[in-house]
Design a protein around this motif. Structure first.
Motif, PDB file in Angstrom:
ATOM      1  N   GLN A 139       0.822  -1.208   0.000  1.00 22.66           N
ATOM      2  CA  GLN A 139       0.000   0.000   0.000  1.00 22.66           C
ATOM      3  C   GLN A 139       0.861   1.265   0.000  1.00 22.66           C
ATOM      4  O   GLN A 139       0.498   2.267  -0.621  1.00 22.66           O
ATOM      5  N   GLY A 143      -0.357   0.487  -3.803  1.00 21.47           N
ATOM      6  CA  GLY A 143      -1.210  -0.684  -4.007  1.00 21.47           C
ATOM      7  C   GLY A 143      -2.636  -0.446  -3.544  1.00 21.47           C
ATOM      8  O   GLY A 143      -2.859   0.056  -2.446  1.00 21.47           O
ATOM      9  N   THR A 144      -3.575  -0.807  -4.400  1.00 21.20           N
ATOM     10  CA  THR A 144      -4.990  -0.747  -4.053  1.00 21.20           C
ATOM     11  C   THR A 144      -5.573  -2.149  -4.203  1.00 21.20           C
ATOM     12  O   THR A 144      -5.192  -2.892  -5.110  1.00 21.20           O
ATOM     13  N   PRO A 145      -6.491  -2.541  -3.308  1.00 17.60           N
ATOM     14  CA  PRO A 145      -7.035  -3.896  -3.366  1.00 17.60           C
ATOM     15  C   PRO A 145      -7.603  -4.225  -4.743  1.00 17.60           C
ATOM     16  O   PRO A 145      -8.307  -3.418  -5.351  1.00 17.60           O
ATOM     17  N   TRP A 157      -3.888 -11.871  -0.406  1.00 18.01           N
ATOM     18  CA  TRP A 157      -4.457 -10.564  -0.676  1.00 18.01           C
ATOM     19  C   TRP A 157      -3.806 -10.054  -1.940  1.00 18.01           C
ATOM     20  O   TRP A 157      -2.600 -10.183  -2.132  1.00 18.01           O
ATOM     21  N   TYR A 159      -3.214  -6.853  -4.784  1.00 22.88           N
ATOM     22  CA  TYR A 159      -3.197  -5.398  -4.954  1.00 22.88           C
ATOM     23  C   TYR A 159      -2.690  -5.061  -6.339  1.00 22.88           C
ATOM     24  O   TYR A 159      -1.758  -5.683  -6.843  1.00 22.88           O
TER      25      TYR A 159
END
Length: 163
Positions: A139, A143-145, A157, A159
């Motif tokens: 992040q 980084g974005t989900p 997870w 990203y």
């Protein structure tokens, strides 16, 4: 001062020490280590280096090193690499004794620059679900989900990082 370097035989001892800090098994994606690799012997270690060199057109491997000390590894899988869907474009890890110094974010930032040079416009970066430190690192670099098309794999997870 750390630097990203291509895997090299002359840092074998330090690489083995770094790898052993994770314990048995394959835990560190940035090293490009497979479960079938035997790295304790010189011949096995050289076979690993040869395999990593052979992948250079599809994956860029770098070690995070400070002098003669291997602190971690990072891998940039190019678009054509078969592991992108399962492991993302970038995998990284810092040996436990070198964590909490900002090395992962530093290495990820440098590798994002290499991805941009390759013409990539975004990269998928993944970490184990629950790995808060890696998620924060990703992040911190934008980084974005990622939207999950198939939520069957809750073990990671995902990203996206726009370049």
């Amino acid at each position: 001062m750390p630097e990203l370097i291509a895997p090299t035989r002359h840092l074998r001892t330090s690489w083995l020490e770094a790898n052993s800090e994770w314990g048995p098994g394959v835990h560190e994606d940035g090293f490009g280590l497979l479960g079938t690799d035997e790295v304790d012997s010189l011949a096995g270690f050289e076979a690993l280096l040869a395999r990593l060199a052979d992948e250079q057109g599809r994956c860029t491997y770098r070690w995070v090193a400070d002098g003669n000390h291997v602190l971690g590894g990072i891998a940039l899988r190019h678009e054509s690499h078969e592991l992108v869907a399962r492991a993302g474009h970038i995998g990284f890890g810092i040996r436990p004794s070198a964590r909490r110094r900002g090395l992962a974010a530093w290495a990820l930032g440098r590798m994002l620059g290499e991805a941009k040079v390759l013409g990539m416009d975004r990269v998928l970066v993944m970490c184990e679900a629950g790995n808060i430190a890696s998620a924060k690192t990703i992040q911190s670099q934008g980084g974005t989900p990622a939207e999950l098309g198939n939520a069957a794999d809750d073990a990671a997870w995902r990203y996206w990082i726009q370049l």
